[in-house]
Write a protein that holds these residues in place. Sequence first.
Motif, PDB file in Angstrom:
ATOM      1  N   ARG A  56       0.549  -1.033  -0.307  1.00  0.00           N
ATOM      2  CA  ARG A  56       0.160   0.551   0.185  1.00  0.00           C
ATOM      3  C   ARG A  56       0.783   1.264   0.174  1.00  0.00           C
ATOM      4  NH1 ARG A  56      -4.048   0.834   2.991  1.00  0.00           N
ATOM      5  NH2 ARG A  56      -4.284  -1.438   3.786  1.00  0.00           N
ATOM      6  N   ALA A  57       0.599   2.230  -0.622  1.00  0.00           N
ATOM      7  CA  ALA A  57       1.057   3.485  -0.710  1.00  0.00           C
ATOM      8  C   ALA A  57       0.773   4.504  -0.349  1.00  0.00           C
ATOM      9  CB  ALA A  57       1.075   3.940  -1.835  1.00  0.00           C
ATOM     10  N   ASN A  58       0.617   4.712   0.992  1.00  0.00           N
ATOM     11  CA  ASN A  58       0.256   6.030   1.868  1.00  0.00           C
ATOM     12  C   ASN A  58       0.019   7.149   1.443  1.00  0.00           C
ATOM     13  OD1 ASN A  58      -0.998   3.299   3.463  1.00  0.00           O
ATOM     14  ND2 ASN A  58       0.760   3.345   4.860  1.00  0.00           N
ATOM     15  N   ALA A  59       1.669   7.321   1.016  1.00  0.00           N
ATOM     16  CA  ALA A  59       1.473   8.897   0.954  1.00  0.00           C
ATOM     17  C   ALA A  59       2.621   9.403  -0.233  1.00  0.00           C
ATOM     18  CB  ALA A  59       2.422   9.663   1.901  1.00  0.00           C
ATOM     19  N   ILE A  60       2.356  10.481  -0.696  1.00  0.00           N
ATOM     20  CA  ILE A  60       3.710  10.739  -1.789  1.00  0.00           C
ATOM     21  C   ILE A  60       3.310  12.379  -1.615  1.00  0.00           C
ATOM     22  CG2 ILE A  60       1.538  11.569  -3.490  1.00  0.00           C
ATOM     23  CD1 ILE A  60       3.216  10.684  -5.596  1.00  0.00           C
ATOM     24  N   ASN A  61       5.111  13.057  -1.945  1.00  0.00           N
ATOM     25  CA  ASN A  61       5.284  14.798  -1.476  1.00  0.00           C
ATOM     26  C   ASN A  61       5.921  15.301  -2.849  1.00  0.00           C
ATOM     27  OD1 ASN A  61       7.706  13.752  -3.026  1.00  0.00           O
ATOM     28  ND2 ASN A  61       9.142  13.735  -0.144  1.00  0.00           N
ATOM     29  N   ALA A  62       5.740  16.223  -3.204  1.00  0.00           N
ATOM     30  CA  ALA A  62       5.879  16.983  -4.404  1.00  0.00           C
ATOM     31  C   ALA A  62       6.996  16.090  -4.736  1.00  0.00           C
ATOM     32  CB  ALA A  62       6.431  18.254  -4.108  1.00  0.00           C
ATOM     33  N   SER A  63       7.681  15.889  -4.637  1.00  0.00           N
ATOM     34  CA  SER A  63       9.052  14.691  -5.849  1.00  0.00           C
ATOM     35  C   SER A  63       8.818  13.801  -6.424  1.00  0.00           C
ATOM     36  CB  SER A  63      10.268  15.606  -4.569  1.00  0.00           C
ATOM     37  OG  SER A  63      10.184  16.770  -4.456  1.00  0.00           O
ATOM     38  N   GLY A  64       7.204  13.492  -5.420  1.00  0.00           N
ATOM     39  CA  GLY A  64       6.974  12.261  -6.620  1.00  0.00           C
ATOM     40  C   GLY A  64       7.580  10.849  -5.519  1.00  0.00           C
ATOM     41  N   GLN A  65       8.447  11.341  -4.255  1.00  0.00           N
ATOM     42  CA  GLN A  65       8.615  10.219  -3.766  1.00  0.00           C
ATOM     43  C   GLN A  65       7.416   9.638  -2.274  1.00  0.00           C
ATOM     44  OE1 GLN A  65      11.070  12.596  -1.117  1.00  0.00           O
ATOM     45  NE2 GLN A  65      13.446  11.329  -1.879  1.00  0.00           N
ATOM     46  N   ILE A  66       7.289   7.693  -2.758  1.00  0.00           N
ATOM     47  CA  ILE A  66       6.201   7.563  -2.240  1.00  0.00           C
ATOM     48  C   ILE A  66       6.379   6.405  -0.991  1.00  0.00           C
ATOM     49  CG2 ILE A  66       4.125   5.877  -2.702  1.00  0.00           C
ATOM     50  CD1 ILE A  66       4.910   6.741  -5.577  1.00  0.00           C
ATOM     51  N   VAL A  67       5.856   6.849   0.410  1.00  0.00           N
ATOM     52  CA  VAL A  67       6.085   5.626   1.528  1.00  0.00           C
ATOM     53  C   VAL A  67       4.811   5.184   1.717  1.00  0.00           C
ATOM     54  CG1 VAL A  67       7.295   7.293   2.419  1.00  0.00           C
ATOM     55  CG2 VAL A  67       5.001   7.505   2.943  1.00  0.00           C
ATOM     56  N   GLY A  68       5.023   3.865   2.438  1.00  0.00           N
ATOM     57  CA  GLY A  68       3.473   3.096   2.581  1.00  0.00           C
ATOM     58  C   GLY A  68       4.588   2.042   3.452  1.00  0.00           C
ATOM     59  N   GLN A  69       3.588   1.241   2.777  1.00  0.00           N
ATOM     60  CA  GLN A  69       4.186  -0.781   3.378  1.00  0.00           C
ATOM     61  C   GLN A  69       4.074  -1.648   2.558  1.00  0.00           C
ATOM     62  OE1 GLN A  69       1.315  -2.733   6.638  1.00  0.00           O
ATOM     63  NE2 GLN A  69       2.590  -2.132   7.909  1.00  0.00           N
ATOM     64  N   ALA A  70       5.097  -2.854   2.895  1.00  0.00           N
ATOM     65  CA  ALA A  70       5.436  -3.798   2.216  1.00  0.00           C
ATOM     66  C   ALA A  70       5.668  -4.875   3.124  1.00  0.00           C
ATOM     67  CB  ALA A  70       6.917  -3.259   1.783  1.00  0.00           C
ATOM     68  N   GLU A  71       5.340  -6.310   2.208  1.00  0.00           N
ATOM     69  CA  GLU A  71       5.813  -7.512   3.067  1.00  0.00           C
ATOM     70  C   GLU A  71       6.927  -7.767   2.250  1.00  0.00           C
ATOM     71  OE1 GLU A  71       2.846 -11.153   4.300  1.00  0.00           O
ATOM     72  OE2 GLU A  71       3.490 -11.560   1.488  1.00  0.00           O
ATOM     73  N   ASN A  72       7.682  -8.162   3.172  1.00  0.00           N
ATOM     74  CA  ASN A  72       9.286  -8.402   2.823  1.00  0.00           C
ATOM     75  C   ASN A  72       9.322  -9.841   3.067  1.00  0.00           C
ATOM     76  OD1 ASN A  72       9.439  -9.650   5.594  1.00  0.00           O
ATOM     77  ND2 ASN A  72      11.051  -7.358   6.679  1.00  0.00           N
ATOM     78  N   ALA A  73      10.752 -10.435   2.813  1.00  0.00           N
ATOM     79  CA  ALA A  73      11.009 -11.405   2.260  1.00  0.00           C
ATOM     80  C   ALA A  73      10.727 -12.924   3.843  1.00  0.00           C
ATOM     81  CB  ALA A  73      12.415 -11.707   1.903  1.00  0.00           C
ATOM     82  N   SER A  74      10.618 -12.390   4.942  1.00  0.00           N
ATOM     83  CA  SER A  74      10.460 -12.652   6.305  1.00  0.00           C
ATOM     84  C   SER A  74       8.722 -12.580   5.932  1.00  0.00           C
ATOM     85  CB  SER A  74      11.168 -12.124   7.117  1.00  0.00           C
ATOM     86  OG  SER A  74      12.646 -12.495   6.712  1.00  0.00           O
ATOM     87  N   PHE A  75       7.929 -12.351   5.468  1.00  0.00           N
ATOM     88  CA  PHE A  75       6.795 -12.482   5.996  1.00  0.00           C
ATOM     89  C   PHE A  75       6.614 -11.075   6.639  1.00  0.00           C
ATOM     90  CE2 PHE A  75       7.842 -16.168   4.035  1.00  0.00           C
ATOM     91  CZ  PHE A  75       6.908 -16.391   2.203  1.00  0.00           C
ATOM     92  N   HIS A  76       7.062 -10.210   6.969  1.00  0.00           N
ATOM     93  CA  HIS A  76       6.539  -9.417   7.845  1.00  0.00           C
ATOM     94  C   HIS A  76       6.438  -8.292   7.028  1.00  0.00           C
ATOM     95  CE1 HIS A  76       9.096 -11.846  11.030  1.00  0.00           C
ATOM     96  NE2 HIS A  76       8.038 -12.054  11.023  1.00  0.00           N
ATOM     97  N   PHE A  77       5.632  -7.032   7.522  1.00  0.00           N
ATOM     98  CA  PHE A  77       4.779  -5.961   6.837  1.00  0.00           C
ATOM     99  C   PHE A  77       6.482  -4.949   7.396  1.00  0.00           C
ATOM    100  CE2 PHE A  77       0.625  -7.523   8.202  1.00  0.00           C
ATOM    101  CZ  PHE A  77       0.190  -8.018   6.782  1.00  0.00           C
ATOM    102  N   THR A  78       6.700  -3.992   6.325  1.00  0.00           N
ATOM    103  CA  THR A  78       8.018  -3.176   6.792  1.00  0.00           C
ATOM    104  C   THR A  78       7.365  -2.057   6.049  1.00  0.00           C
ATOM    105  OG1 THR A  78       9.834  -2.737   6.686  1.00  0.00           O
ATOM    106  CG2 THR A  78       9.550  -4.365   5.144  1.00  0.00           C
TER     107      THR A  78
END
Length: 565
Positions: free
Chosen positions: A218-240
């Motif tokens: 999920r991409a929760n936010a984006i700034n004027a420069s197009g940088q995007i933050v959110g949540q991912a699932e990593n290789a250990s199957f944890h949310f990060t």
Amino acid sequence: MRTTIRYGFRLVLVCLAAVLLPQYLTADDISAQYVDVGGFSGLSAAGLFLTTGLSPREYDRMIQETREERTAAGSTVQACVQDFVVGPHIKSLPTPTNLPPLVSGGESQIEGGNATGASVGACQDKNNNFVATKWTPPSNFQPQIASPAISNTTWTVAALANLPGSTFSEAFAINDSGVIVGMSIPPSSLEHAVLWSANGTITDLNNADGNSTMTLMRANAINASGQIVGQAENASFHFTAFLLDNGVATDLGNLGGTSSEALGINDSGQIVGQAQLVSNNSHAFLYANGTMTDLGTLPGGNTSNANAINASGLIIGNSSIANGTEHAVFWDANGTIHDLNDLAPNTTYTYTDAEAIDSVGDIFVQAQNKAQAQIGILLITGTAPSISANPESASATLGAPASFNITANSTVGISYQWYFTANNTTKKISGATNNTYTLAKVTTANAGNYSVVASNLFGNTTSTPGTLTVNIPPKISTQPKAPAVTSGHNATFTVSIAAGATPTVTYQWQYTSTTPANFTNIGGATSSSYTITGATSANNGSYRVLVTGSGVTVTSSAVKLTVKP
């Protein structure tokens, strides 16, 4: 609070059955209707406050299981919009106007908006699926300017594209360039973070970054420069938590635990969110310059969350306290956490969560009373102090008092700290914490510059310095002596003063021939020596000198002149 009207803000909140939710809801109301009136979702650079029925983290997880209950109850959740003007006090929401859904009677919610008034979220489509949606305001929409209520017929609504095969999507944020981010669920898959370009083209951000170690969910936010933050699932199957910048996804890590989520990013690239500790509790974090910093909790609390960060780096969110309840909090420019209930005390409500903050420090908060009834939105306004009168330079005589004053203005509580600078060294003055600083008896060591820092929870402002000049009064070191002189010869009187007197010393010699003495000034006798040329018996009498400096006048002893025949 502010003393003048500064903005007109657009706000969005949830309506039930096309009518505004009652301002006060019981816990049963919230549970039965699955409506969290505190689910604020964003704030644009223009001061566009947005809120929704559920938070982005909850909405898609609850929507399927709650649709049947909502339908059975005959209720419909719709996005709404309304103008109001920010005044000098905390404000609650006015009655809003519904925004159009995609289909008549369909549910809708708003999650984010930008400075143009464009808003994004999700609506039910004709198949009762929830799809990412964009609302476009009318051409006369003017953020930051108070205007009449906006009719829903003047707004346009359009569904955004889904990923191939997906029937569910949601948009969480839009920047001022019209780029939208959110999530979509492909068939037989986890959520995928997605981006919609300004022309509506959807991109799976997992394909954009080519990172095989994480699934960007999920991409929760984006700034004027197009940088995007959110949540991912990593290789250990944890949310990060993740940052996607120029096609490169970075795992932001955690605070010793196994999970994290990034919720906000400002135009400087500072990121906030929540991350798990070794203890499994979660704390708010700030991620900047490659480092994740634990923002801590209120005293006695064990959990906290950072929801948003503004352009000045001011952060808002919530923290638990010793009894386990949540309080809305604010992290100041120094990273210190403050309870917003202390900032703006309210005997009726407890501020439980701070959800959005704008560039000048206005904060959206959620509040509830002792009966757990909730009010949708409160607005707290605040900026760093402004200084209307700086310390003025002053002169004081050695041993006399001296004072400096400042006039500072603040919408909230204000504190002061005075500083002294001399010989290119600045020191904090212990105990000098009022708007006035007074020296009872100045010494030469007090000569220098005096400045003050005025602070509140939103920042600090430093005054220009006022300079203290310490004047040393004159001190006579050698008194005049009576010259022995015969008639026709010159008679000279001289006085000497100790070194160091400031500023320039002046002299005035005086004469009297009467008893009792009645001294009068001698014209032109204004130096340290006074000479009578060709003295005669007519010059007989007493002579003295007045020495003036630093506002102090000292008088020499009087000496008697007797001219011999």
